[in-house]
Write an enzyme that holds these catalytic residues in place. Structure first.
Site, mmCIF file in Angstrom:
data_model
loop_
_atom_site.group_PDB
_atom_site.id
_atom_site.type_symbol
_atom_site.label_atom_id
_atom_site.label_comp_id
_atom_site.label_asym_id
_atom_site.label_seq_id
_atom_site.Cartn_x
_atom_site.Cartn_y
_atom_site.Cartn_z
ATOM 1 N N MET A 14 15.796 71.724 -45.268
ATOM 2 C CA MET A 14 17.251 72.188 -44.527
ATOM 3 C C MET A 14 17.170 71.449 -43.317
ATOM 4 S SD MET A 14 17.862 76.344 -44.557
ATOM 5 C CE MET A 14 16.270 76.774 -44.456
ATOM 6 N N ALA A 15 18.251 70.365 -43.350
ATOM 7 C CA ALA A 15 18.586 69.564 -42.063
ATOM 8 C C ALA A 15 18.814 70.430 -40.984
ATOM 9 C CB ALA A 15 19.641 68.602 -42.547
ATOM 10 N N GLN A 21 11.205 65.126 -47.744
ATOM 11 C CA GLN A 21 12.463 64.915 -48.938
ATOM 12 C C GLN A 21 13.049 63.690 -48.087
ATOM 13 O OE1 GLN A 21 16.368 67.017 -48.693
ATOM 14 N NE2 GLN A 21 15.410 67.502 -50.712
ATOM 15 N N CYS A 48 22.484 67.093 -52.170
ATOM 16 C CA CYS A 48 23.288 67.392 -51.003
ATOM 17 C C CYS A 48 24.632 67.085 -51.112
ATOM 18 C CB CYS A 48 22.654 66.341 -49.856
ATOM 19 S SG CYS A 48 23.526 66.311 -48.342
ATOM 20 N N LYS A 78 15.377 67.402 -56.338
ATOM 21 C CA LYS A 78 16.104 68.647 -56.091
ATOM 22 C C LYS A 78 17.611 68.500 -56.405
ATOM 23 C CE LYS A 78 16.936 72.266 -52.389
ATOM 24 N NZ LYS A 78 18.189 71.844 -51.744
ATOM 25 N N GLY A 119 18.331 79.494 -54.357
ATOM 26 C CA GLY A 119 19.900 80.018 -54.383
ATOM 27 C C GLY A 119 20.077 81.559 -54.237
ATOM 28 N N ARG A 162 18.841 79.810 -46.497
ATOM 29 C CA ARG A 162 19.416 80.482 -45.613
ATOM 30 C C ARG A 162 18.655 81.844 -45.376
ATOM 31 N NH1 ARG A 162 24.960 80.166 -48.472
ATOM 32 N NH2 ARG A 162 23.293 80.126 -50.196
HETATM 33 C C1 LIG Z 1 21.570 74.431 -42.995
HETATM 34 C C2 LIG Z 1 21.251 73.697 -43.963
HETATM 35 C C3 LIG Z 1 20.811 72.486 -44.244
HETATM 36 C C4 LIG Z 1 20.186 71.915 -45.529
HETATM 37 N N1 LIG Z 1 19.736 70.531 -45.668
HETATM 38 C C5 LIG Z 1 19.346 70.190 -46.962
HETATM 39 C C6 LIG Z 1 18.661 69.229 -46.949
HETATM 40 O O1 LIG Z 1 18.087 68.480 -46.040
HETATM 41 N N2 LIG Z 1 18.021 68.828 -48.301
HETATM 42 C C7 LIG Z 1 18.162 69.806 -49.398
HETATM 43 O O2 LIG Z 1 17.764 69.247 -50.259
HETATM 44 N N3 LIG Z 1 18.990 70.818 -49.234
HETATM 45 C C8 LIG Z 1 19.456 71.200 -47.961
HETATM 46 N N4 LIG Z 1 19.922 72.412 -48.062
HETATM 47 C C9 LIG Z 1 20.258 73.191 -49.121
HETATM 48 C C10 LIG Z 1 19.197 74.115 -49.148
HETATM 49 O O3 LIG Z 1 17.796 73.653 -49.375
HETATM 50 C C11 LIG Z 1 19.303 75.254 -50.387
HETATM 51 O O4 LIG Z 1 19.242 74.407 -51.493
HETATM 52 C C12 LIG Z 1 20.556 75.930 -50.377
HETATM 53 O O5 LIG Z 1 20.864 76.434 -49.006
HETATM 54 C C13 LIG Z 1 20.748 77.243 -51.209
HETATM 55 O O6 LIG Z 1 19.527 78.009 -51.075
HETATM 56 P P1 LIG Z 1 19.755 79.551 -50.250
HETATM 57 O O7 LIG Z 1 20.828 80.220 -51.008
HETATM 58 O O8 LIG Z 1 18.356 80.014 -50.369
HETATM 59 O O9 LIG Z 1 20.226 78.767 -48.954
HETATM 60 C C14 LIG Z 1 20.606 72.729 -46.795
HETATM 61 C C15 LIG Z 1 20.970 74.197 -46.520
HETATM 62 C C16 LIG Z 1 21.623 74.457 -45.035
HETATM 63 C C17 LIG Z 1 22.090 75.743 -45.223
#
Ligand SMILES: Cc1cc2nc3c(=O)[nH]c(=O)nc-3n(C[C@H](O)[C@H](O)[C@H](O)COP(=O)(O)O)c2cc1C
Length: 328
Positions: free
Chosen positions: A22-23, A75, A105, A144, A206, A230
């Site tokens: 997560m960025a 990543q 992304c 991913k 997810g 999240r």
């Molecule tokens: C703030 C934020 C930053 C994210 N940055 C990335 C990232 O850098 N690389 C990536 O593959 N996914 C990124 N994601 C996606 C998450 O890795 C994940 O796939 C997505 O949030 C769904 O999972 P969750 O329902 O558990 O949040 C980001 C998601 C959020 C909310």
């Protein structure tokens, strides 16, 4: 009971709950907290392959990791096979145990360059990108992805098979399309569908926010591990709670108010340690919103924290809030 040890290529993973990349969140400070709380694998924020190529300073910061974090999946993103090969080599040299390629992304700036989830529209190019990384490094490479670009072009099953053929060691599937961004519900049935056609580990992702969600995803999809995004924000406890639940069937209670306040302070100190006080004070604000969610009078304290500019005043505010909560 579910066997907890599995592997991605040559890397043994002890546990099923993975911190998502997560960025702005999965930085060194938060990864250390997640690790301490039993995240089986931590993933870094995405790093631009082009940024690596052009030796961008911010990119170098993103490559930093501590020994205790291993195994670490780093990543990279990009759609130029040459840049990806170089990026993969650089992150391998920086200590990555696994190189992950971002094909999920949805951010405009990323997809407009053909990177991230835009690669799902071009499976041949995506395969060349994955193959370039696989050939460039000794460590396992993973990809991913989302389930597709939009609801009319869901292609994750064929896409995953194509990517598997390049020699990647595992695949992570976020059960949403690019168009959905983060809205709606993740469709786990596609995670199951991918698991049924590939022979490498599949990581499901997810909407996991509780230990029971993790177990349900593992049961319903047959995936090898779950990835939490999240649900881990302001919540490093989620990893040990999932781990404990999978091992024992018991749900550990969530953190107390005091534990949340204390974790916020620890997180702040780690941010200051790794990034300096000025950035620490600024970056903790987002995390504070998450740690304090649902706590008494949290809106008032969040506002106070948002106006703070020094380490001392942050610590003073936290102490005052602690004292208030002690009496509740
Ligand atoms: C703030 C934020 C930053 C994210 N940055 C990335 C990232 O850098 N690389 C990536 O593959 N996914 C990124 N994601 C996606 C998450 O890795 C994940 O796939 C997505 O949030 C769904 O999972 P969750 O329902 O558990 O949040 C980001 C998601 C959020 C909310």
């Amino acid at each position: 009971m579910i066997e907890q040890t599995w592997s991605i290529g040559t890397v043994t993973i002890d546990g099923k709950a993975i911190l998502a990349p997560m960025a702005g969140v999965s930085d060194i400070a938060y990864r250390l907290l997640a690790k301490e709380h039993k995240a089986a694998l931590v993933c870094t924020e995405m790093v631009s392959a082009m940024g690596i190529k052009y030796k961008n300073e911010r990119t170098n910061e993103l490559l930093r990791m501590e020994d205790v974090e291993h195994p670490v999946s780093m990543q990279i993103f990009g759609s130029n096979p040459e840049a990806i090969a170089l990026g993969a080599k650089v992150v391998e040299a920086a200590g990555a145990d696994i190189v992950d390629i971002n094909m999920g992304c949805p951010v405009k700036k990323v997809v407009s360059s053909g990177d991230g989830s835009a690669l799902m529209k071009h499976p041949d190019l995506a395969a060349r990108v994955a193959e370039a990384a696989v050939k460039a490094v000794k460590v396992p490479v993973t990809v991913k992805m989302r389930i597709g670009w939009d609801s009319d072009s869901i292609n994750v099953v064929d896409f995953a098979k194509r990517i598997e053929s390049t020699g990647v060691a595992a695949i992570a599937v976020h059960g949403r399309t690019k168009e959905q961004m983060y809205s709606g519900q993740a469709d786990w049935s596609y995670i199951k569908a991918v698991k049924e056609v590939v022979n490498i580990p599949v990581i499901g992702n997810g909407d996991i926010v509780e230990p029971s969600d993790a177990k349900r995803m593992l049961d319903e999809t047959g995936c090898d591990a779950v990835m939490i995004g999240r649900g881990a924000q302001g919540n490093p406890w989620i990893f040990e709670r999932i781990h404990h639940y999978l091992l024992t069937g018991d749900i550990l209670p969530g953190p107390t108010y005091m534990e949340r306040i204390d974790m916020l302070l620890t997180h702040f100190q780690l941010l200051c340690h790794y990034k300096g006080a000025a950035l620490g004070v600024k970056e903790i604000r987002t995390h504070a919103g998450w740690y304090l969610r649902g706590l008494p009078e949290s809106a008032y304290w969040r506002n106070r924290i948002n106006t703070i500019h020094t380490v001392k005043s942050f610590e003073r505010e936290i102490e005052a809030y602690r004292n208030l909560l002690k009496d509740m």
